[in-house]
Design a protein around this motif. Structure first.
Motif, short mmCIF file in Angstrom:
data_model
loop_
_atom_site.label_atom_id
_atom_site.label_comp_id
_atom_site.label_asym_id
_atom_site.label_seq_id
_atom_site.Cartn_x
_atom_site.Cartn_y
_atom_site.Cartn_z
N UNK A 1 28.95 -21.57 121.33
CA UNK A 1 28.92 -20.10 121.30
C UNK A 1 27.82 -19.47 122.16
N UNK A 2 26.97 -20.28 122.79
CA UNK A 2 25.94 -19.76 123.67
C UNK A 2 24.68 -19.24 122.97
N UNK A 3 24.63 -19.31 121.65
CA UNK A 3 23.45 -18.82 120.93
C UNK A 3 22.28 -19.80 121.10
N UNK A 4 21.06 -19.23 121.17
CA UNK A 4 19.86 -20.05 121.36
C UNK A 4 18.76 -19.63 120.40
N UNK A 5 17.86 -20.56 120.14
CA UNK A 5 16.64 -20.27 119.38
C UNK A 5 15.58 -21.29 119.77
N UNK A 6 14.34 -20.92 119.54
CA UNK A 6 13.22 -21.82 119.80
C UNK A 6 12.77 -22.42 118.46
N UNK A 7 12.63 -23.73 118.44
CA UNK A 7 12.16 -24.43 117.25
C UNK A 7 10.89 -25.19 117.58
N UNK A 8 10.13 -25.51 116.54
CA UNK A 8 8.92 -26.32 116.68
C UNK A 8 9.16 -27.67 116.02
N UNK A 9 8.91 -28.74 116.75
CA UNK A 9 9.10 -30.09 116.20
C UNK A 9 8.00 -30.39 115.19
N UNK A 10 8.40 -30.68 113.94
CA UNK A 10 7.41 -31.03 112.91
C UNK A 10 7.89 -32.18 112.01
N UNK A 11 8.98 -32.85 112.42
CA UNK A 11 9.51 -33.94 111.60
C UNK A 11 10.16 -34.98 112.49
N UNK A 12 10.48 -36.12 111.95
CA UNK A 12 11.16 -37.20 112.67
C UNK A 12 12.60 -37.31 112.22
N UNK A 13 13.45 -37.65 113.15
CA UNK A 13 14.88 -37.76 112.91
C UNK A 13 15.60 -37.14 114.09
N UNK A 14 16.86 -36.99 114.10
CA UNK A 14 17.81 -37.47 113.11
C UNK A 14 18.02 -38.98 113.27
N UNK A 15 18.48 -39.58 112.22
CA UNK A 15 18.71 -41.02 112.24
C UNK A 15 20.20 -41.32 112.13
N UNK A 16 21.02 -40.43 112.67
CA UNK A 16 22.47 -40.60 112.73
C UNK A 16 22.84 -40.75 114.21
N UNK A 17 23.59 -41.75 114.52
CA UNK A 17 23.96 -42.04 115.91
C UNK A 17 24.63 -40.83 116.56
N UNK A 18 24.23 -40.54 117.79
CA UNK A 18 24.83 -39.46 118.56
C UNK A 18 24.16 -38.10 118.38
N UNK A 19 23.26 -37.99 117.43
CA UNK A 19 22.57 -36.72 117.20
C UNK A 19 21.20 -36.76 117.86
N UNK A 20 20.83 -35.63 118.48
CA UNK A 20 19.56 -35.57 119.20
C UNK A 20 18.50 -34.75 118.49
N UNK A 21 18.92 -33.90 117.55
CA UNK A 21 17.96 -33.04 116.85
C UNK A 21 18.54 -32.60 115.51
N UNK A 22 17.67 -32.44 114.53
CA UNK A 22 18.02 -31.82 113.25
C UNK A 22 17.21 -30.53 113.19
N UNK A 23 17.89 -29.39 113.07
CA UNK A 23 17.19 -28.11 112.99
C UNK A 23 17.15 -27.64 111.54
N UNK A 24 16.21 -26.75 111.24
CA UNK A 24 16.11 -26.20 109.90
C UNK A 24 17.31 -25.29 109.63
#
Length: 118
Positions: free
Chosen positions: A73-96
């Motif tokens: 959908x083209x929506x964006x946001x800025x996040x701050x990295x403060x945790x480790x993961x994701x630990x599921x294959x094919x995923x690059x980030x887990x957002x809040x």
């Protein structure tokens, strides 16, 4: 003779590190993959909490700011990295959950995204 060699080596090291540091910091990293979101209680790997616009990434340093763009959908946001993961294959980030709401991905739970470090 030994002291001259040491001085020359020291100058070379200082010169090299000074010239490389600005170039390394100036380049943003960009990559694509799938994002998921999570919420929870307790502490993150950095000692903080999940909330606001935070995220988990496997390797980026804590405190890194990342622009996350939902490619559907083209929506964006800025996040701050403060945790480790994701630990599921094919995923690059887990957002809040809050960031997932801005990205418009809470209904599906997973979205294709582009990440860019800031």
């Amino acid at each position: 003779m030994k002291s001259i060699l040491i001085r020359t080596l020291s100058v070379g090291i200082v010169f090299t590190s000074a010239s490389l540091a600005p170039q390394a910091n100036a380049q943003a990293q960009t990559w694509s993959g799938k994002a998921s979101y999570y919420s929870g209680r307790g502490r993150t790997a950095s000692g903080g909490h999940v909330g606001g616009h935070t995220a988990a990434h496997r390797t980026l340093p804590f405190g890194t700011k990342v622009m996350v763009t939902n490619l559907t959908n083209g929506r964006s946001t800025v996040v701050t990295i403060n945790d480790r993961g994701p630990f599921v294959r094919g995923r690059v980030i887990d957002v809040s959950s809050g960031a997932a709401g801005v990205l418009g991905m809470r209904g599906r739970g997973v979205a294709p995204v582009r990440l860019s470090t800031l």
